[in-house]
Motif scaffolding. Structure first.
Motif, PDB file in Angstrom:
ATOM      1  N   LEU A   1     -30.817 -13.214 -31.886  1.00  0.00           N
ATOM      2  CA  LEU A   1     -29.629 -12.368 -31.805  1.00  0.00           C
ATOM      3  C   LEU A   1     -28.881 -12.613 -30.497  1.00  0.00           C
ATOM      4  O   LEU A   1     -27.651 -12.744 -30.481  1.00  0.00           O
ATOM      5  CB  LEU A   1     -30.038 -10.900 -31.921  1.00  0.00           C
ATOM      6  N   VAL A   2     -29.623 -12.684 -29.404  1.00  0.00           N
ATOM      7  CA  VAL A   2     -29.010 -12.943 -28.101  1.00  0.00           C
ATOM      8  C   VAL A   2     -28.420 -14.349 -28.056  1.00  0.00           C
ATOM      9  O   VAL A   2     -27.344 -14.567 -27.488  1.00  0.00           O
ATOM     10  CB  VAL A   2     -30.043 -12.739 -26.973  1.00  0.00           C
ATOM     11  N   PHE A   3     -29.118 -15.308 -28.657  1.00  0.00           N
ATOM     12  CA  PHE A   3     -28.610 -16.686 -28.682  1.00  0.00           C
ATOM     13  C   PHE A   3     -27.285 -16.768 -29.445  1.00  0.00           C
ATOM     14  O   PHE A   3     -26.343 -17.440 -29.006  1.00  0.00           O
ATOM     15  CB  PHE A   3     -29.642 -17.610 -29.319  1.00  0.00           C
ATOM     16  N   ILE A   4     -27.210 -16.067 -30.588  1.00  0.00           N
ATOM     17  CA  ILE A   4     -25.967 -16.061 -31.363  1.00  0.00           C
ATOM     18  C   ILE A   4     -24.842 -15.439 -30.546  1.00  0.00           C
ATOM     19  O   ILE A   4     -23.716 -15.944 -30.513  1.00  0.00           O
ATOM     20  CB  ILE A   4     -26.169 -15.298 -32.690  1.00  0.00           C
ATOM     21  N   TRP A   5     -25.132 -14.337 -29.853  1.00  0.00           N
ATOM     22  CA  TRP A   5     -24.121 -13.681 -29.021  1.00  0.00           C
ATOM     23  C   TRP A   5     -23.640 -14.622 -27.923  1.00  0.00           C
ATOM     24  O   TRP A   5     -22.425 -14.775 -27.706  1.00  0.00           O
ATOM     25  CB  TRP A   5     -24.706 -12.416 -28.397  1.00  0.00           C
ATOM     26  N   THR A   6     -24.574 -15.273 -27.225  1.00  0.00           N
ATOM     27  CA  THR A   6     -24.210 -16.170 -26.127  1.00  0.00           C
ATOM     28  C   THR A   6     -23.364 -17.337 -26.626  1.00  0.00           C
ATOM     29  O   THR A   6     -22.356 -17.713 -26.008  1.00  0.00           O
ATOM     30  CB  THR A   6     -25.471 -16.697 -25.425  1.00  0.00           C
ATOM     31  N   ALA A   7     -23.775 -17.907 -27.766  1.00  0.00           N
ATOM     32  CA  ALA A   7     -23.032 -19.041 -28.315  1.00  0.00           C
ATOM     33  C   ALA A   7     -21.630 -18.624 -28.759  1.00  0.00           C
ATOM     34  O   ALA A   7     -20.645 -19.334 -28.499  1.00  0.00           O
ATOM     35  CB  ALA A   7     -23.800 -19.644 -29.492  1.00  0.00           C
ATOM     36  N   ALA A   8     -21.519 -17.451 -29.400  1.00  0.00           N
ATOM     37  CA  ALA A   8     -20.217 -16.993 -29.883  1.00  0.00           C
ATOM     38  C   ALA A   8     -19.266 -16.689 -28.729  1.00  0.00           C
ATOM     39  O   ALA A   8     -18.099 -17.108 -28.739  1.00  0.00           O
ATOM     40  CB  ALA A   8     -20.397 -15.759 -30.764  1.00  0.00           C
ATOM     41  N   ILE A   9     -19.760 -15.956 -27.719  1.00  0.00           N
ATOM     42  CA  ILE A   9     -18.913 -15.623 -26.583  1.00  0.00           C
ATOM     43  C   ILE A   9     -18.569 -16.889 -25.784  1.00  0.00           C
ATOM     44  O   ILE A   9     -17.438 -17.070 -25.314  1.00  0.00           O
ATOM     45  CB  ILE A   9     -19.606 -14.587 -25.681  1.00  0.00           C
ATOM     46  N   GLY A  10     -19.562 -17.772 -25.616  1.00  0.00           N
ATOM     47  CA  GLY A  10     -19.306 -19.011 -24.890  1.00  0.00           C
ATOM     48  C   GLY A  10     -18.249 -19.869 -25.567  1.00  0.00           C
ATOM     49  O   GLY A  10     -17.349 -20.416 -24.908  1.00  0.00           O
ATOM     50  N   TRP A  11     -18.303 -19.962 -26.883  1.00  0.00           N
ATOM     51  CA  TRP A  11     -17.320 -20.745 -27.617  1.00  0.00           C
ATOM     52  C   TRP A  11     -15.938 -20.098 -27.540  1.00  0.00           C
ATOM     53  O   TRP A  11     -14.936 -20.792 -27.365  1.00  0.00           O
ATOM     54  CB  TRP A  11     -17.744 -20.903 -29.067  1.00  0.00           C
ATOM     55  N   ARG A  12     -15.889 -18.779 -27.632  1.00  0.00           N
ATOM     56  CA  ARG A  12     -14.602 -18.080 -27.528  1.00  0.00           C
ATOM     57  C   ARG A  12     -14.013 -18.253 -26.130  1.00  0.00           C
ATOM     58  O   ARG A  12     -12.802 -18.453 -25.972  1.00  0.00           O
ATOM     59  CB  ARG A  12     -14.795 -16.587 -27.839  1.00  0.00           C
ATOM     60  N   GLY A  13     -14.864 -18.187 -25.111  1.00  0.00           N
ATOM     61  CA  GLY A  13     -14.380 -18.400 -23.756  1.00  0.00           C
ATOM     62  C   GLY A  13     -13.913 -19.820 -23.518  1.00  0.00           C
ATOM     63  O   GLY A  13     -12.921 -20.057 -22.805  1.00  0.00           O
ATOM     64  N   TYR A  14     -14.594 -20.784 -24.118  1.00  0.00           N
ATOM     65  CA  TYR A  14     -14.196 -22.189 -23.978  1.00  0.00           C
ATOM     66  C   TYR A  14     -12.839 -22.447 -24.624  1.00  0.00           C
ATOM     67  O   TYR A  14     -12.071 -23.295 -24.154  1.00  0.00           O
ATOM     68  CB  TYR A  14     -15.257 -23.074 -24.615  1.00  0.00           C
ATOM     69  N   GLN A  15     -12.523 -21.696 -25.678  1.00  0.00           N
ATOM     70  CA  GLN A  15     -11.251 -21.877 -26.374  1.00  0.00           C
ATOM     71  C   GLN A  15     -10.072 -21.280 -25.604  1.00  0.00           C
ATOM     72  O   GLN A  15      -8.931 -21.657 -25.853  1.00  0.00           O
ATOM     73  CB  GLN A  15     -11.324 -21.245 -27.768  1.00  0.00           C
ATOM     74  N   ARG A  16     -10.359 -20.354 -24.691  1.00  0.00           N
ATOM     75  CA  ARG A  16      -9.268 -19.768 -23.909  1.00  0.00           C
ATOM     76  C   ARG A  16      -8.724 -20.789 -22.931  1.00  0.00           C
ATOM     77  O   ARG A  16      -9.471 -21.458 -22.220  1.00  0.00           O
ATOM     78  CB  ARG A  16      -9.762 -18.541 -23.140  1.00  0.00           C
ATOM     79  N   ILE A  17      -7.414 -20.918 -22.883  1.00  0.00           N
ATOM     80  CA  ILE A  17      -6.765 -21.915 -22.027  1.00  0.00           C
ATOM     81  C   ILE A  17      -5.986 -21.241 -20.906  1.00  0.00           C
ATOM     82  O   ILE A  17      -6.142 -21.574 -19.733  1.00  0.00           O
ATOM     83  CB  ILE A  17      -5.832 -22.817 -22.855  1.00  0.00           C
ATOM     84  N   PHE A  18      -5.162 -20.266 -21.272  1.00  0.00           N
ATOM     85  CA  PHE A  18      -4.284 -19.641 -20.291  1.00  0.00           C
ATOM     86  C   PHE A  18      -4.841 -18.277 -19.871  1.00  0.00           C
ATOM     87  O   PHE A  18      -5.143 -17.440 -20.725  1.00  0.00           O
ATOM     88  CB  PHE A  18      -2.874 -19.472 -20.847  1.00  0.00           C
ATOM     89  N   PRO A  19      -5.000 -18.049 -18.569  1.00  0.00           N
ATOM     90  CA  PRO A  19      -5.502 -16.756 -18.098  1.00  0.00           C
ATOM     91  C   PRO A  19      -4.419 -15.694 -18.142  1.00  0.00           C
ATOM     92  O   PRO A  19      -3.225 -15.995 -18.124  1.00  0.00           O
ATOM     93  CB  PRO A  19      -5.909 -17.061 -16.656  1.00  0.00           C
ATOM     94  N   GLU A  20      -4.849 -14.437 -18.197  1.00  0.00           N
ATOM     95  CA  GLU A  20      -3.908 -13.333 -18.066  1.00  0.00           C
ATOM     96  C   GLU A  20      -3.530 -13.161 -16.594  1.00  0.00           C
ATOM     97  O   GLU A  20      -4.143 -13.754 -15.701  1.00  0.00           O
ATOM     98  CB  GLU A  20      -4.537 -12.044 -18.622  1.00  0.00           C
ATOM     99  N   HIS A  21      -2.520 -12.299 -16.367  1.00  0.00           N
ATOM    100  CA  HIS A  21      -2.011 -12.166 -14.999  1.00  0.00           C
ATOM    101  C   HIS A  21      -3.086 -11.693 -14.033  1.00  0.00           C
ATOM    102  O   HIS A  21      -3.215 -12.222 -12.910  1.00  0.00           O
ATOM    103  CB  HIS A  21      -0.815 -11.204 -14.982  1.00  0.00           C
TER     104      HIS A  21
END
Length: 327
Positions: free
Chosen positions: A18-38
């Motif tokens: 369960l923790v591995f799935i969470w880490t992989a999902a959040i890590g992939w979502r974070g990797y997809q982010r390109i532009f930071p907010e202000h």
């Protein structure tokens, strides 16, 4: 359908998955982010000690293009704690603790939004472990139930959103959890070693977030009252003295604390706002609570629905493995 349910030995494997799935999902979502907010741009500027330079170059209302900010936040030179503290003291409202930790992390890895999110993922996993430990030590929730509660915390919508936002919130939560562990240990067995940890953790927590001072004060008052009630007045007095030492350490490490708190209060309440206007703002905030709760429940429902199939398959696999295992 199966001869026996999964053994207790299979539960740690389930939670690890369960923790591995969470880490992989959040890590992939974070990797997809390109532009930071202000606010994240401000974070990276503060990490390099260049927020004051940015504020001097452009007005608060005008956000410079990301390419123009790159030289200010992409330096590979190490930044000292004092440089960050002085930079924040010239125009920010936050203490320097988180920005110094993030600066060392980015210097060791890379000045990139994904690596900032990776540090939040590490903080979130440590918080989950601390939650399980606090529940196991201070409540009737033990063992697998405490681990389950920690895993559920990871999947809360607020946790998911905060982890993907490169600010000080996850580190603040982690420091408060560690400080809570030290308080509970001091209540069980008052001693010098635990008191030293309390002093250092409280000071570090206040250097990450000034708002945590409310939690620190309430927890110290409650712990002191419990110690006095149990006849340990000397331990209670040492706890209060330790809190005073923590505050003194914060003042020594962050001489601009008065200016930062003053700006924070002005930003929160505004200058010259009447009591009626403040009351209206408070009422508007309270009226938003039902909307926030409804939105959170809807998000939680969607997340649970998406996970139900995957977790069900994992559970079936565990049942199958338990059935094949020798008795």
């Amino acid at each position: 359908m199966f001869r026996r349910p999964p053994s207790r030995q299979a539960l740690p494997v389930f939670f690890c998955l369960l923790v591995f799935i969470w880490t992989a999902a959040i890590g992939w979502r974070g990797y997809q982010r390109i532009f930071p907010e202000h606010d994240e741009v401000i974070t990276f500027l503060a990490v390099q000690g260049n927020e004051a330079a940015y504020n001097a170059a452009v007005s608060v209302e005008v956000h410079a293009d990301r390419s123009d900010l790159r030289p200010l936040w992409d330096s590979r030179e190490p930044v000292s704690f004092r440089s960050i503290e002085q930079d924040l003291g010239n125009g920010d409202i936050h203490p320097p603790g988180y920005f110094y930790v993030l600066s060392k992390w980015l210097y060791a890895t890379n000045t990139n939004l994904a690596f900032g999110i990776a540090l939040n993922i590490l903080f979130a996993l440590l918080i989950a472990g601390a939650i399980g430990l606090v529940l196991h030590r201070t409540t009737p929730v033990k063992g697998a139930a405490a681990i389950c509660a920690a895993c559920l915390w990871l999947w809360l919508p607020a946790t998911l959103e905060t982890t993907l936002f490169v600010r000080q919130y996850m580190l603040t939560a982690l420091m408060l959890m560690l400080t809570w562990l030290s308080w509970s240990e001091y209540l069980r067995r008052p001693g010098w070693q635990t008191l030293v940890w309390i002093v250092l953790l409280q000071a570090a927590t206040l250097l990450v977030s000034y708002q945590s001072a409310t939690v620190v004060c309430i927890a110290n008052a409650l712990a002191g009252a419990l110690l006095v009630n149990s006849g340990q007045r000397r331990s209670a007095a040492w706890l209060i003295a330790g809190t005073v030492i923590s505050v003194l350490l914060v003042l020594l490490a962050n001489p601009h604390i008065a200016e930062e708190i003053s700006r924070q209060q002005a930003q929160t309440h505004g200058d010259g706002i009447s009591i009626v206007q403040r009351f209206k703002v408070a009422v508007d905030g309270l009226l938003q609570i039902p909307f926030y709760v409804t939105t959170s429940v809807a998000k939680s429902t969607r997340i649970i629905a998406r996970l139900a199939g995957a977790l069900g398959m994992l559970w079936l696999l565990m049942c199958w493995a338990s059935r094949l295992a020798p008795a």
